[in-house]
Motif scaffolding. Sequence first.
Motif, PDB file in Angstrom:
ATOM      1  N   ASP A 232      10.463  19.715 103.856  1.00  0.00           N
ATOM      2  CA  ASP A 232      10.751  20.186 102.500  1.00  0.00           C
ATOM      3  C   ASP A 232      12.182  20.668 102.345  1.00  0.00           C
ATOM      4  N   GLN A 233      12.932  20.781 103.464  1.00  0.00           N
ATOM      5  CA  GLN A 233      14.322  21.218 103.440  1.00  0.00           C
ATOM      6  C   GLN A 233      15.226  20.093 103.933  1.00  0.00           C
ATOM      7  N   TRP A 234      16.420  20.014 103.352  1.00  0.00           N
ATOM      8  CA  TRP A 234      17.359  19.018 103.860  1.00  0.00           C
ATOM      9  C   TRP A 234      17.743  19.310 105.303  1.00  0.00           C
ATOM     10  N   SER A 235      17.695  20.584 105.690  1.00  0.00           N
ATOM     11  CA  SER A 235      18.002  20.929 107.083  1.00  0.00           C
ATOM     12  C   SER A 235      16.923  20.462 108.052  1.00  0.00           C
ATOM     13  N   ASP A 236      15.754  20.084 107.532  1.00  0.00           N
ATOM     14  CA  ASP A 236      14.726  19.463 108.372  1.00  0.00           C
ATOM     15  C   ASP A 236      15.095  18.026 108.718  1.00  0.00           C
ATOM     16  N   LEU A 237      15.950  17.419 107.892  1.00  0.00           N
ATOM     17  CA  LEU A 237      16.117  15.963 107.923  1.00  0.00           C
ATOM     18  C   LEU A 237      17.518  15.501 108.313  1.00  0.00           C
ATOM     19  N   LEU A 238      18.528  16.288 107.975  1.00  0.00           N
ATOM     20  CA  LEU A 238      19.911  15.882 108.212  1.00  0.00           C
ATOM     21  C   LEU A 238      20.409  16.374 109.563  1.00  0.00           C
ATOM     22  N   GLY A 239      21.691  16.122 109.835  1.00  0.00           N
ATOM     23  CA  GLY A 239      22.286  16.527 111.109  1.00  0.00           C
ATOM     24  C   GLY A 239      22.505  15.318 111.998  1.00  0.00           C
TER      25      GLY A 239
END
Length: 257
Positions: A232-239
């Motif tokens: 649900d967070q972009w920080s779960d997916l990006l990097g």
Amino acid sequence: MDSGRLLLFSLSLALISRAFSDSLIRITPDRRSSTKLSRDDVLFCDSWRFTVETNDAGVWVSVPDRCVQWVKDYMTGDRYRSDSEFAADDSLSFAKTVQIAGDGKDVWVFDIDETLLSNLPYYAAHGFGSEAFDETTFDEWVNLAEAPALQASLRLYREVEQLGFKIVLITGRIEPQRNVTEKNLVYAGYSNWERLFLRGRADSGKTALVYKSEKRRELEDEGYRIHGSSGDQWSDLLGFAIARRSFKLPNPMYYIP
């Protein structure tokens, strides 16, 4: 917190959780107590949600005052359920195109909070994202281990497992919460995950983006192939060490960098 206040807090959350049942998205908002939003507010809040969900807004701290009622109506209404179902359907469509090698290394990664488990009973008691986050009261909620499943994600979880994916969970919760987290996952209907990563001492102070990227890199270093990722967070997916396809679930209540 003294024992009397803790008991009152626990009873309050238990009553809210029971009212939300095991499928939060079936809730019908109490329109008798709802504040009627003006057309301008509806338009503003709909556009505001677009910017935070697409990450155009970047870092944001809390739900705007004029959008608290809008977020409540969204999170407890049909739109949230429909958006979640669409995300699950798109995820499953991709998952069905993956050629599973059969060596146990094809992985789908899930976040937990607001992805597999819904903390809506907690946020309903704390302003739907309009109040400053309180780690103490949130941890007390987590320790109840009563967060229900987000039904669209439970369906996706079971179907990707049947397709042959190994399921890995990466959460921002801390290692001392492992037992209650596993208990809650089982309570909500989840099982058979391959790995469950929680923040250890070495992860303290890291942003979610860095911490979750590092855990995905560990998986890749062990030979796992990360095909899909849901959060649900972009920080779960990006990097870095990102999945072949990442799927963003709706959450206009809070932002985690």
